[in-house]
Design an enzyme around this catalytic site. Structure first.
Site, PDB file in Angstrom:
ATOM      1  N   GLU A 183      -5.418   3.811   7.620  1.00 15.25           N
ATOM      2  CA  GLU A 183      -6.820   2.776   7.855  1.00 15.25           C
ATOM      3  C   GLU A 183      -7.411   1.952   8.085  1.00 15.25           C
ATOM      4  O   GLU A 183      -8.269   0.794   8.452  1.00 15.25           O
ATOM      5  CB  GLU A 183      -7.558   3.067   6.682  1.00 15.25           C
ATOM      6  N   HIS A 188     -18.174   5.262   4.246  1.00 15.66           N
ATOM      7  CA  HIS A 188     -17.617   6.026   3.463  1.00 15.66           C
ATOM      8  C   HIS A 188     -16.188   5.822   4.469  1.00 15.66           C
ATOM      9  O   HIS A 188     -15.068   6.007   3.574  1.00 15.66           O
ATOM     10  CB  HIS A 188     -17.852   7.447   4.426  1.00 15.66           C
ATOM     11  N   GLY A 214       0.451  -1.289   0.194  1.00 17.52           N
ATOM     12  CA  GLY A 214      -0.285   0.266  -0.152  1.00 17.52           C
ATOM     13  C   GLY A 214       1.199   1.199  -0.082  1.00 17.52           C
ATOM     14  O   GLY A 214       1.815   1.090   0.679  1.00 17.52           O
ATOM     15  N   ARG A 231     -22.831  13.586  12.611  1.00 20.63           N
ATOM     16  CA  ARG A 231     -23.271  12.480  10.915  1.00 20.63           C
ATOM     17  C   ARG A 231     -23.970  11.154  11.180  1.00 20.63           C
ATOM     18  O   ARG A 231     -24.944  11.206  10.126  1.00 20.63           O
ATOM     19  CB  ARG A 231     -21.377  12.182  10.701  1.00 20.63           C
ATOM     20  N   GLY A 272      -0.847   4.368  -0.246  1.00 21.48           N
ATOM     21  CA  GLY A 272      -1.139   5.669   0.072  1.00 21.48           C
ATOM     22  C   GLY A 272      -0.471   6.507   1.119  1.00 21.48           C
ATOM     23  O   GLY A 272       0.579   6.313   1.523  1.00 21.48           O
ATOM     24  N   LEU A 273      -1.261   7.551   2.334  1.00 18.45           N
ATOM     25  CA  LEU A 273      -0.900   8.232   2.820  1.00 18.45           C
ATOM     26  C   LEU A 273      -0.269   6.838   3.972  1.00 18.45           C
ATOM     27  O   LEU A 273       1.185   8.137   4.287  1.00 18.45           O
ATOM     28  CB  LEU A 273      -1.895   9.345   3.191  1.00 18.45           C
ATOM     29  N   ALA A 274      -0.477   6.036   4.044  1.00 17.24           N
ATOM     30  CA  ALA A 274       0.249   5.863   5.147  1.00 17.24           C
ATOM     31  C   ALA A 274       1.585   4.851   4.898  1.00 17.24           C
ATOM     32  O   ALA A 274       2.152   4.816   5.429  1.00 17.24           O
ATOM     33  CB  ALA A 274      -1.164   4.921   5.824  1.00 17.24           C
ATOM     34  N   LEU A 294      -6.618  11.448   7.995  1.00 16.54           N
ATOM     35  CA  LEU A 294      -5.656  12.240   6.638  1.00 16.54           C
ATOM     36  C   LEU A 294      -4.474  11.776   8.012  1.00 16.54           C
ATOM     37  O   LEU A 294      -3.273  11.451   7.769  1.00 16.54           O
ATOM     38  CB  LEU A 294      -5.926  13.280   6.390  1.00 16.54           C
TER      39      LEU A 294
HETATM   40  C1  FAD Z   1     -14.521  10.059  -0.665  1.00 15.58           C
HETATM   41  C2  FAD Z   1     -13.460  10.475   0.129  1.00 15.58           C
HETATM   42  C3  FAD Z   1     -12.864  11.286   0.882  1.00 15.58           C
HETATM   43  C4  FAD Z   1     -11.760  11.558   2.680  1.00 15.58           C
HETATM   44  N1  FAD Z   1     -11.967  12.809   3.177  1.00 15.58           N
HETATM   45  C5  FAD Z   1     -11.548  12.718   4.031  1.00 15.58           C
HETATM   46  C6  FAD Z   1     -11.127  14.256   4.660  1.00 15.58           C
HETATM   47  O1  FAD Z   1     -11.461  15.441   4.543  1.00 15.58           O
HETATM   48  N2  FAD Z   1     -10.030  14.065   5.614  1.00 15.58           N
HETATM   49  C7  FAD Z   1      -9.763  12.735   6.309  1.00 15.58           C
HETATM   50  O2  FAD Z   1      -8.877  13.101   7.721  1.00 15.58           O
HETATM   51  N3  FAD Z   1      -9.980  11.545   5.604  1.00 15.58           N
HETATM   52  C8  FAD Z   1     -10.680  11.908   4.636  1.00 15.58           C
HETATM   53  N4  FAD Z   1     -10.842  10.597   4.086  1.00 15.58           N
HETATM   54  C9  FAD Z   1     -11.019   9.012   4.567  1.00 15.58           C
HETATM   55  C10 FAD Z   1      -9.316   9.161   4.277  1.00 15.58           C
HETATM   56  O3  FAD Z   1      -9.636   9.356   3.114  1.00 15.58           O
HETATM   57  C11 FAD Z   1      -8.262   7.312   4.113  1.00 15.58           C
HETATM   58  O4  FAD Z   1      -8.490   6.775   5.757  1.00 15.58           O
HETATM   59  C12 FAD Z   1      -6.696   7.933   4.151  1.00 15.58           C
HETATM   60  O5  FAD Z   1      -6.473   7.980   3.114  1.00 15.58           O
HETATM   61  C13 FAD Z   1      -6.929   6.051   4.024  1.00 15.58           C
HETATM   62  O6  FAD Z   1      -5.057   6.183   3.903  1.00 15.58           O
HETATM   63  P1  FAD Z   1      -4.279   4.846   3.631  1.00 15.58           P
HETATM   64  O7  FAD Z   1      -2.893   5.267   3.267  1.00 15.58           O
HETATM   65  O8  FAD Z   1      -4.794   4.411   5.045  1.00 15.58           O
HETATM   66  O9  FAD Z   1      -5.124   3.636   2.758  1.00 15.58           O
HETATM   67  P2  FAD Z   1      -5.673   4.310   0.796  1.00 15.58           P
HETATM   68  O10 FAD Z   1      -5.116   5.546   0.690  1.00 15.58           O
HETATM   69  O11 FAD Z   1      -6.905   4.071   0.511  1.00 15.58           O
HETATM   70  O12 FAD Z   1      -3.883   3.280   0.170  1.00 15.58           O
HETATM   71  C14 FAD Z   1      -4.099   2.103  -0.193  1.00 15.58           C
HETATM   72  C15 FAD Z   1      -2.934   1.729  -0.462  1.00 15.58           C
HETATM   73  O13 FAD Z   1      -3.165   0.055  -0.839  1.00 15.58           O
HETATM   74  C16 FAD Z   1      -2.628  -0.584  -2.035  1.00 15.58           C
HETATM   75  N5  FAD Z   1      -3.425  -1.436  -1.557  1.00 15.58           N
HETATM   76  C17 FAD Z   1      -4.632  -1.914  -1.313  1.00 15.58           C
HETATM   77  N6  FAD Z   1      -4.968  -3.508  -1.193  1.00 15.58           N
HETATM   78  C18 FAD Z   1      -4.326  -4.009  -1.865  1.00 15.58           C
HETATM   79  C19 FAD Z   1      -3.067  -4.964  -2.582  1.00 15.58           C
HETATM   80  N7  FAD Z   1      -4.239  -5.978  -1.939  1.00 15.58           N
HETATM   81  N8  FAD Z   1      -1.666  -5.496  -2.759  1.00 15.58           N
HETATM   82  C20 FAD Z   1      -1.471  -4.282  -3.399  1.00 15.58           C
HETATM   83  N9  FAD Z   1      -1.693  -2.832  -2.811  1.00 15.58           N
HETATM   84  C21 FAD Z   1      -2.955  -2.971  -2.358  1.00 15.58           C
HETATM   85  C22 FAD Z   1      -3.404   0.726  -2.342  1.00 15.58           C
HETATM   86  O14 FAD Z   1      -3.244   0.317  -4.295  1.00 15.58           O
HETATM   87  C23 FAD Z   1      -2.946   2.024  -2.117  1.00 15.58           C
HETATM   88  O15 FAD Z   1      -2.235   2.224  -2.152  1.00 15.58           O
HETATM   89  C24 FAD Z   1     -11.562  10.237   3.220  1.00 15.58           C
HETATM   90  C25 FAD Z   1     -12.331   8.905   2.480  1.00 15.58           C
HETATM   91  C26 FAD Z   1     -13.149   9.033   0.950  1.00 15.58           C
HETATM   92  C27 FAD Z   1     -13.335   7.811   0.901  1.00 15.58           C
END
Ligand code: FAD
Ligand code: HEM
Ligand code: HEM
Ligand code: SF4
Ligand code: F3S
Ligand code: FES
Lengths: 669, 247, 224
Positions: free
Chosen positions: A452, A428, A53, A344, A55-57, A468
């Site tokens: 997440e 969401h 993954g 919410r 994403g931000l994390a 975030l």
């Molecule tokens: C529309 C929307 C608006 C939002 N607005 C806000 C906001 O204003 N403020 C706030 O704080 N939060 C907000 N959130 C929540 C927040 O965006 C997310 O919770 C957060 O960005 C999750 O980050 P993450 O790095 O954990 O996961 P993600 O950014 O979802 O990244 C997941 C990563 O894992 C990878 N991955 C997944 N499964 C696999 C696999 N099996 N094999 C290989 N790679 C995989 C993907 O490719 C991706 O790179 C919002 C969410 C949504 C849906």
């Protein structure tokens, strides 16, 4: 082990140690970092970490560990790390900077987060989150993230999610995008330096566990179909949330639970899977061919008034022809003091109630009701700006909400300046996820979970702009400091590519693929996913009842059998095959859905995003039961018998102790 | 409504492709373009035909994953991404030709899916500010004048979709480059590496096999995020300054 | 310098050299309106500038060398970039529409080739061979007096036509080229600068087309 409870699960040992330090909360994190072992810079190159993954994390962790000099391999299923779903976050990111001098502090952010989570999160974790939050902003600004600024050139803040201080940093409506691009660029810089190796269009399909430790993953190259083994000293899952179990959600199409679920099947506990956040202001479904839902910023509720017709006969009328006395401004009616600004979950639930009563508006959609019968329901309520336009003038409405109105018009083809908007709640965010201790380590040693994908900091409900913050806190500041304590014990014994555990993991992947491609049934993957989604939404959505959940478990089990015997996946493995990818994801969603329902059924209280109809106050508000349920429900994977399809998970409770914050019932009347 | 779709189908990177013609019925104008393709794919699978591969993820116009050449226009007839294009922009009975982005640097993987990793490598060449985690000064230490902050933001909104390359008669990626160079170049933090950034990114751009820009302007007109053409001028200027500084 | 932007600089700089030359040349041509004596003296005078520091025709030779070097550089860059962009898109689209680009911008390359062909023809016509197309004119006088040469040629409608077409091509090339050069040199990074550059390019293009076409048409109509 105890006997079977409700015929569904057993209770196991409580979780004895979450590694949360004790002592004054202000110094816990600092002490803990000091106590964690260090790794000599010369040894870091020999230590390898896999991060699933970006994403931000994941991207933030990848960049930071790469800078430190570890050998990092990162994976994502998209074509570039820049596309992770974090990019879609709109509103902003919280941080206890107190730039506005309005009385904010680390302690206040800590307090708000625990309270917002309805007292179902771990105090030590939340305090740490608040404590590192200011560093996130410093880091992002230094990377070139263009946060909103005032005329004097200083950073601007706004208030968000009903809190009384202005602590939210934002970049117009694209905060997630800008933060992710910052982390992505930091990651690309490490890729160029060779400390990080990036595997895009690679999907993790299995975890490799050897001697009880996480030692690698099996991934599929989504372009060539090759099944690859990647081994390392530690594995980090940063694979995001699983809201797509509902089929329709605001999550990206590819968001999935596969990485987490495969780890769960290998022994990682899944915590509080039923805690789901449903966002009240999304654009409603337009028909049954819809693929996803779009979020509209919550700020719209500041000026818009929410209503439905008083009489069901009016529902298909032009809303402008419905006279004032025939409109029901139900939030203002039920919650006179908060009105349209209730939290919410309340706003969402009431919208559903109105539509269930038959007073929803917009196109009628065919769905399966609680009785299993098909019915037509209008799923939408009005969000009306007519009075705001009258009061503030069209221009100021335009300057405040113009981009949201444009987005609405693009999607629906209706002009919200003229006709009231229609909104409806949508899934969401998921607060549940893999269980982790204070070090973000799961119940499998060497397997860490961030963002997440873990359950850690938001309790039963997440505050706006905190996801975030958590993702970046985990990736930039927490994980790099906790994982070193584990890595300091390495490098571990090298693993042979043909070790029996590796072979077994590979076989489980190839067998599954083989099965999908040869099953040759009648149903497309999407049709099964949609059906699962409507079961989840109906019975495990905004309002849950024991009866409904039991029914849902039965329905999911049937659907699971249908899926495994009657799915149709065309094409082959050795090429890009999107149906094959989806099939694997839906297979895991089906099991997750079952566990979510079990979790929701066992938690006979209402808290945060989990509303049990049986547990409400006389006024119909969520009623917590701290006596019996102030614990984290961490589920261990188990099935009925050896290879039975039905789950029979084991519940491990982690007691939540509040030393600093007093637990209170919330009330919005 | 009913539509005739002429879609490029190609089994794999090395396979030769060609157009197939399909029809879809019962398309509502509230559907998005990609939902229309989802519907086509469900029908194809029912008939035992492999679904058309196309990329998408967020379906909100922000991740930059989607991108199709729709009857000769990148992302179709509106200024938006393919996923945010709705069927009300088309009329009943229309024939729509759907092709992948075409550029040497974006090889086709399958059907309508292309490989845009060249963009990542361009960023690797210099599209960042070098600051290690934990080494950052307080965020309020350096004020940024609003005008610069705004221009930086406007150009930072690029989603890396590749429509600029797809639309450019030279298959040039200068708009993408210009957006990044301007985003970082407008900020005080971005100054230290400003010269090397532009030189290295342009070198990588050419190395990937994108064409040179002859200032035609199709890119900016096709960009869903409305990145303005003046970022290319900014890029040229920065490169000129950098070349002089090197001497 | 071999980067795609480096090559563009080369085009822009050489393009501007052409532009300056063309402007001067146009000014010189307009002297035709002042009659035979003025024009011939001017042509002769051109060759005397700089004497005695430079030999007879010296400045003209410097100009010629600069022009020859420029055309080589310009054409080299044009063709290198052309071949790069065709390999940048080996497979074209079945359907491709353009939304914002002008005809001029899309025809720079073919327009350039037209210009090159014109210049070759033009040099043969007025500098190198000076063939006499007009049977009514005196071949010796054509070689002697530039004015006679020019007026003899432009009393023929097809010659006038060739020049007219070439000037339209030139106008289009400059219309896009002058704006493009300012973009390439990075002078247009604000919206205002872009408007200025666009307007300048339009004015220049119009000026050059009209300015060049006055002598041929004047001579043609006065020969009737
Ligand atoms: C529309 C929307 C608006 C939002 N607005 C806000 C906001 O204003 N403020 C706030 O704080 N939060 C907000 N959130 C929540 C927040 O965006 C997310 O919770 C957060 O960005 C999750 O980050 P993450 O790095 O954990 O996961 P993600 O950014 O979802 O990244 C997941 C990563 O894992 C990878 N991955 C997944 N499964 C696999 C696999 N099996 N094999 C290989 N790679 C995989 C993907 O490719 C991706 O790179 C919002 C969410 C949504 C849906
Ligand atoms: C074989 C002959 C020629 C070819 C193939 C050619 C081609 C080109 C091309 C492809 C460009 C770049 C266009 C762009 O950047 O958009 C260009 C620019 C230009 N050309 Fe030519 N050209 C030729 C001859 C000429 C001549 C004879 C003149 C002058 C009379 C001229 C003047 C210019 C100018 C001023 C520019 C602008 C420079 C720039 O774009 O940066 N060209 N030419
Ligand atoms: C209607 C248009 C034009 C007319 C009437 C015209 C006329 C002439 C004449 C009379 C000469 C000979 C001058 C002399 O030998 O003293 C000449 C030379 C020349 N012209 Fe033109 N010209 C025209 C357009 C152009 C254009 C558009 C170009 C370039 C793109 C051009 C380039 C030249 C060059 C390079 C020479 C040779 C100068 C030298 O080195 O002797 N001309 N032209
Ligand atoms: S500049 Fe525009 S068209 Fe090009 S990649 Fe960025 S967003 Fe897409
Ligand atoms: S269309 Fe192409 S030529 Fe330049 S101005 Fe845009 S990159
Ligand atoms: S799918 Fe994300 S921009 Fe279109």
């Amino acid at each position: 082990m105890t006997e079977l409870i409700d015929g569904l699960y057993r209770e196991g040992e409580p979780i004895a140690d979450s590694k949360a330090p004790d002592g004054p909360i202000e110094t816990r994190w600092e002490r803990h970092q000091f106590e964690n072992a260090l790794v000599n810079p010369a040894n870091r190159r020999k230590l390898s970490v896999i991060i699933v993954g970006t994403g931000l994390a994941g991207a933030s962790a990848g960049a930071t560990l790469g800078e430190a000099g570890y050998h990092v391999k990162t994976f994502c299923y998209q074509d570039s790390p820049r596309r992770a779903h974090s990019i879609a976050a709109q509103g902003g990111i919280n941080a206890a900077k107190n730039y506005k001098g309005d009385g904010d502090s680390v302690y206040r952010l800590f307090y708000d987060t625990v309270k917002g989570g309805d007292y179902r999160s771990r105090e030590s974790n939340v305090y740490r989150l608040a404590e590192v939050s200011p560093n996130i902003i410093d880091q992002c600004v230094a990377q070139g993230v263009p946060f909103a600024r005032e005329y004097g050139g200083l950073l601007d803040n706004r208030s968000f999610g009903g809190v009384q201080v202005q602590r939210t940093f934002y970049a117009r409506g694209q905060t997630g995008q800008q933060l992710l691009i910052g982390a992505y660029q930091a990651l690309e810089r490490q890729i160029a330096k060779g400390t990080v190796e990036m595997f895009s269009r690679h999907e993790m399909l299995e975890l490799v566990v050897i001697d009880g430790k996480a030692r690698g993953i099996i991934a599929r190259d989504m372009v060539t179909g090759e099944i690859e083994t990647h081994l390392a000293d530690a594995v980090v899952l940063a694979s995001g949330g699983y809201g797509n179990v509902f089929f329709l959600s605001t999550n990206a199409m590819g968001c999935n639970v596969t990485a987490a679920w495969r780890a769960h099947r290998k022994g990682a506990y899944m915590a509080n899977p039923c805690y789901t956040q449903i966002h009240p202001t999304c654009i409603p479904q337009h028909g049954d061919k819809q693929s996803k839902l779009t979020l509209m910023s919550e700020s719209l509720r500041n000026d818009g008034r929410i209503w439905v017709p008083k009489n069901a006969e009016d529902c298909d009328k032009d809303p402008r022809d419905i006279p004032e006395e025939d409109r029901d401004y139900y939030l203002e009616r039920i919650y006179p003091s908060f009105g349209n600004l209730v939290p919410r979950d309340i706003a969402s639930r009431q919208a559903k109630n109105m539509c269930d009563e038959g007073r929803g508006v917009g196109p009628a959609i065919v769905e399966v009701g609680p009785d299993g019968e098909e019915r037509e329901v209008r799923r939408g309520v009005y969000l009306d700006f007519a009075s705001a336009i009258e009061r503030m003038g069209r221009e100021s409405v335009e300057s405040k909400y113009g981009n949201l109105f444009d987005m609405y018009e693009r999607i629906t083809g209706e002009n919200p300046y003229e006709v009231p908007m229609r909104i409806y709640p949508a899934v969401h965010y998921v607060m549940g996820g893999l269980w982790v201790d204070y070090d973000l380590e799961s119940s499998i040693p060497g397997l860490y979970v961030t963002g997440e994908a873990n359950f850690s900091d938001h309790g039963a409900n997440r505050l706006g702009a905190s996801a975030l913050m958590q993702g970046l806190a985990d990736g930039y500041f927490v994980l790099p400091n906790t994982i070193r304590d584990y890595l300091a014990k390495g490098p571990f014994e090298p693993v042979a590519e043909d070790a029996p555990e590796v072979e077994e993991a590979r076989r489980s992947v190839t067998d599954r693929i083989e099965h999908f491609l040869t099953c040759d049934g009648e149903r497309t993957v999407d049709s099964i996913h949609k059906e699962l989604g409507s079961i989840m939404w109906e019975y495990c959505g905004m309002e849950r009842t024991a009866e409904g959940l039991q029914k849902a478990i039965g329905l999911i089990r049937e659907l699971k059998t249908e899926f495994w015997t009657n799915v149709k996946v065309l094409g082959s493995n050795d090429q890009l095959n999107q149906s094959l990818e989806k099939a694997g994801r839906v297979a895991d969603f089906l099991e997750l859905g079952e566990l979510m329902c079990i979790d929701a059924l066992h938690r006979e209280e209402s808290c945060g995003g989990h509303f049990r109809a049986e547990s409400q106050t006389e006024e119909g508000e969520a009623l917590r039961n701290d006596e019996d349920f102030s614990y984290v429900a961490a589920w261990e994977y188990a099935t009925k018998g050896e290879d039975a399809a039905e789950l029979e998970p084991v519940l491990h409770k982690e007691d939540l102790v509040y030393e600093f914050i007093e637990m209170k019932q919330r009330s919005y009347k | 409504m009913r539509l005739t779709l002429k879609i490029w189908r190609q089994d794999g990177p090395d396979a030769t492709g060609g157009f197939e013609t399909y029809t879809v019925d019962d398309i509502s104008e509230d559907m998005s373009f990609l939902e229309m393709l989802d519907e086509l794919n469900e029908n194809l699978q029912a008939r035992g035909i492999e679904p058309v591969a196309f990329d998408s993820d967020c379906r909100e116009g922000i991740c930059g994953t989607c991108g199709l050449m729709i009857s000769g226009l990148a992302h179709g007839p509106e200024v938006t991404t393919t996923c945010q294009l709705h069927m009300r922009s088309f009329s009943d009975g229309e024939e729509i030709t759907i092709e992948p982005w075409r550029a040497h640097a974006f090889p086709v993987i399958r059907d309508l899916v292309v490989d845009r990793s060249a963009f990542d490598r361009i960023i690797q060449a210099g599209g960042f500010i070098s600051v290690d985690t934990g080494a950052a000064p307080d965020a309020a230490a350096t004020p940024v004048p609003k005008v610069q902050a705004d221009r930086s933001f406007d150009t930072a909104t690029c989603i890396g979709c590749g429509a600029c390359v797809a639309a450019c008669p030279n298959a040039s990626a200068m708009l993408f480059l210009g957006a990044k160079v301007t985003h970082l170049g407008e900020l005080p933090q971005g100054q230290a590496e400003r010269n090397s950034r532009v030189v290295d990114m342009v070198a990588q751009h050419d190395h990937e096999g994108f064409g040179g820009c002859t200032n035609i302007g199709e890119c900016a007109a096709s960009c869903p995020k409305e990145i303005p053409l003046d970022v290319i001028s900014q890029l040229n200027k920065d490169l000129r300054v950098a070349a002089r500084a090197r001497r | 310098m071999s980067s795609s932007i480096g090559l563009k600089w080369l085009m822009a700089v050489t393009g501007i050299v052409f532009l300056l030359y063309v402007l001067l040349h146009m000014y010189g041509n307009l002297k035709v309106l002042a009659g035979q004596e003025a024009f011939d003296t001017y042509a002769h005078h051109l060759r005397e500038i700089g004497e005695p520091m430079l030999p007879y025709g010296g400045l003209l030779w410097i100009v010629r060398i600069v022009l020859i070097a420029s055309i080589i550089g310009h054409v080299y860059a044009a063709f290198t970039l052309w071949s790069r962009s065709s390999s940048a898109r080996p497979q074209g689209y079945a359907v491709k529409k353009s939304i914002s680009s002008s005809l001029a911008s899309r025809t720079m390359r073919w327009g350039g080739i037209t210009l090159l062909l014109f210049v070759i023809f033009h040099l043969i016509h007025f500098t190198l061979v000076k063939p006499n197309f007009n049977s009514e004119a005196d071949a010796a006088a054509v070689k002697e007096s530039p004015y006679v040469m020019v007026s003899a040629s432009f009393s023929l409608i097809w010659v006038v036509l060739i020049y007219t077409l070439a000037m339209i091509a030139l106008g289009m090339h400059i219309y896009h080229g002058a704006w493009s050069a300012s973009q390439t040199l990075g002078l247009t990074s604000t919206p205002r600068a872009r408007t200025v550059a666009k307007t300048t390019a339009q004015v220049l293009a119009a000026l050059i087309v009209v300015g060049f076409l006055i002598p041929p048409f004047y001579l043609y109509f006065s020969s009737l």
